[in-house]
Design an enzyme around this catalytic site. Structure first.
Site, PDB file in Angstrom:
ATOM      1  N   GLU A  13       2.632  22.798  74.602  1.00 50.77           N
ATOM      2  CA  GLU A  13       1.291  22.669  73.712  1.00 50.77           C
ATOM      3  C   GLU A  13       0.061  22.888  73.240  1.00 50.77           C
ATOM      4  O   GLU A  13       0.101  23.208  72.706  1.00 50.77           O
ATOM      5  CB  GLU A  13       1.631  21.168  73.253  1.00 50.77           C
ATOM      6  N   GLY A  80      -4.791  11.005  84.054  1.00 54.41           N
ATOM      7  CA  GLY A  80      -4.403   9.821  84.313  1.00 54.41           C
ATOM      8  C   GLY A  80      -5.889   9.159  84.556  1.00 54.41           C
ATOM      9  O   GLY A  80      -6.600  10.061  86.030  1.00 54.41           O
ATOM     10  N   MET A 196      -1.897  16.791  89.036  1.00 56.25           N
ATOM     11  CA  MET A 196      -1.177  16.805  89.319  1.00 56.25           C
ATOM     12  C   MET A 196      -1.329  18.724  89.656  1.00 56.25           C
ATOM     13  O   MET A 196       0.053  19.078  90.940  1.00 56.25           O
ATOM     14  CB  MET A 196       0.993  17.064  89.441  1.00 56.25           C
ATOM     15  N   GLU A 197      -2.243  19.337  89.818  1.00 57.46           N
ATOM     16  CA  GLU A 197      -2.417  21.292  89.162  1.00 57.46           C
ATOM     17  C   GLU A 197      -3.882  20.981  90.276  1.00 57.46           C
ATOM     18  O   GLU A 197      -3.583  21.828  90.960  1.00 57.46           O
ATOM     19  CB  GLU A 197      -2.254  21.618  88.492  1.00 57.46           C
ATOM     20  N   ASP A 220      -3.992   8.847  79.555  1.00 56.88           N
ATOM     21  CA  ASP A 220      -3.175   7.421  79.952  1.00 56.88           C
ATOM     22  C   ASP A 220      -4.131   6.826  81.047  1.00 56.88           C
ATOM     23  O   ASP A 220      -5.259   7.767  81.794  1.00 56.88           O
ATOM     24  CB  ASP A 220      -2.006   7.899  80.367  1.00 56.88           C
TER      25      ASP A 220
HETATM   26  N1  SAH Z   1       5.433  16.126  79.637  1.00 60.34           N
HETATM   27  C1  SAH Z   1       5.499  14.679  81.073  1.00 60.34           C
HETATM   28  C2  SAH Z   1       4.768  14.673  81.167  1.00 60.34           C
HETATM   29  C3  SAH Z   1       4.361  14.995  81.817  1.00 60.34           C
HETATM   30  S1  SAH Z   1       3.431  15.454  83.437  1.00 60.34           S
HETATM   31  C4  SAH Z   1       5.969  13.654  79.225  1.00 60.34           C
HETATM   32  O1  SAH Z   1       6.039  13.976  78.424  1.00 60.34           O
HETATM   33  O2  SAH Z   1       5.806  12.712  79.683  1.00 60.34           O
HETATM   34  C5  SAH Z   1       2.189  14.728  83.708  1.00 60.34           C
HETATM   35  C6  SAH Z   1       1.194  16.047  83.197  1.00 60.34           C
HETATM   36  O3  SAH Z   1       0.081  15.217  83.220  1.00 60.34           O
HETATM   37  C7  SAH Z   1       0.537  16.541  85.193  1.00 60.34           C
HETATM   38  O4  SAH Z   1       0.412  18.056  84.381  1.00 60.34           O
HETATM   39  C8  SAH Z   1      -0.200  15.981  84.985  1.00 60.34           C
HETATM   40  O5  SAH Z   1      -1.664  16.945  85.870  1.00 60.34           O
HETATM   41  C9  SAH Z   1      -0.926  15.259  84.079  1.00 60.34           C
HETATM   42  N2  SAH Z   1      -0.807  13.453  84.117  1.00 60.34           N
HETATM   43  C10 SAH Z   1      -1.610  13.305  83.357  1.00 60.34           C
HETATM   44  N3  SAH Z   1      -1.375  11.461  83.636  1.00 60.34           N
HETATM   45  C11 SAH Z   1      -1.649  11.648  84.447  1.00 60.34           C
HETATM   46  C12 SAH Z   1      -0.659  10.438  85.477  1.00 60.34           C
HETATM   47  N4  SAH Z   1      -0.798   9.408  85.520  1.00 60.34           N
HETATM   48  N5  SAH Z   1      -0.564  10.959  87.352  1.00 60.34           N
HETATM   49  C13 SAH Z   1      -0.653  12.398  87.154  1.00 60.34           C
HETATM   50  N6  SAH Z   1      -0.467  13.118  86.747  1.00 60.34           N
HETATM   51  C14 SAH Z   1      -0.758  13.008  84.928  1.00 60.34           C
END
Ligand code: SAH
Length: 265
Positions: A13, A80, A196-197, A220
């Site tokens: 998105e 996060g 994560m990237e 978050d």
């Molecule tokens: N789209 C999934 C979750 C996405 S994974 C869902 O709908 O639930 C998380 C993505 O957001 C990754 O690209 C990571 O880089 C980022 N991210 C956001 N909050 C994070 C957190 N608490 N821990 C690790 N990565 C986080």
């Protein structure tokens, strides 16, 4: 040198709004990714959804470098919060990035990337300045309220979002507990947020000498509630942030391009 900018987003998105900015948009499918190529403000640009995690991000940026010959890389995504002062809707621009799950002890120090003798990767200072201006423009009260509806801002309790330029940690873990957070803070007390990237992209860009910047909106608090409302936050807030920030970055690049051309005349 003529620029070709790669823009990566970690959520589908998030890139949709950016893809809509491309003129003469063409698509290419490779390795289960769709690459969108075109121009924004006459600058050649490739946009792609990287998918999640370090390997996904590293292979995607490699394709951008080898197949599309990018000269610069902009990464936008969510993260996060680790530091308590960060609120949902704030934006962190990475000063440096580190892989929090890299641990080749006792062969080398914790977090050190094997054979590179370094743990942190620095974002490019000129892209950092341009991005900071772009983000500050978005976060001005008037622009923020034109970009995002009052109701949506209220739903996520976003009042006066701020820009922070801080260190970011990346790893193949979604943080969803205070225990994970506390553990990271003990090992790396300077880290503002986690994702994560970013640090994987940073390593590849460093190895190929590609200037890069990583921009993360706080989605978050990396705690037990971190998964709640994720999809609606991406749709209502961070995708709009990303599109507006990219627009603001390109407006500055176009201006700089014009200035350097008029100097040559
Ligand atoms: N789209 C999934 C979750 C996405 S994974 C869902 O709908 O639930 C998380 C993505 O957001 C990754 O690209 C990571 O880089 C980022 N991210 C956001 N909050 C994070 C957190 N608490 N821990 C690790 N990565 C986080």
């Amino acid at each position: 040198m003529k620029k070709t900018i790669g823009i990566m987003g970690a959520m589908p998105e998030e890139i949709d709004g950016v893809v809509a900015l491309l003129n003469n948009c063409k698509t290419f499918s490779m390795g289960q990714r769709t690459y969108y190529s075109g121009q924004i403000n006459d600058i050649d640009t490739i946009v792609v959804f990287s998918r999640w995690g370090k390997v996904a991000a590293a292979t995607t940026v490699s394709t951008l470098i080898h197949h599309f010959n990018i000269t610069d890389l902009i990464f936008t995504g969510v993260a996060g919060a680790i530091k308590d002062n960060l609120k949902i809707g704030d934006i962190v621009l990475a000063k440096r990035l580190i892989q929090h799950d890299m641990d080749a002890r006792p062969l080398m120090a914790q977090f050190e990337i094997p054979l590179l003798s370094k743990s942190y990767f620095d974002c490019d200072s000129s892209l950092l300045n341009i991005s900071a201006n772009a983000i500050n423009t978005l976060l001005e009260e008037k622009c923020l309220h034109t970009t995002i509806g009052d109701k949506e801002l209220e739903n996520f309790n976003i009042r006066h979002p701020k820009l922070y330029i801080e260190d970011i940690a990346s790893g193949d873990q979604f943080f969803s507990s205070n225990e994970q957070k506390n553990n990271l803070c003990l090992q790396l007390p300077n880290i503002a947020c986690v994702e994560m990237e970013g640090a994987a992209v940073a390593q590849v860009c460093y190895e190929y000498n590609i200037p890069f910047v990583v921009i993360r909106t706080i989605s978050d608090a990396a705690d037990e509630q971190s998964h709640i409302d994720f999809p609606s936050f991406i749709k209502e807030i961070s995708s709009k942030y990303s599109t507006e920030i990219i627009k603001n970055i390109y407006n500055q690049l176009q201006h700089l391009n014009f200035m350097s051309k008029s100097k040559k005349c």
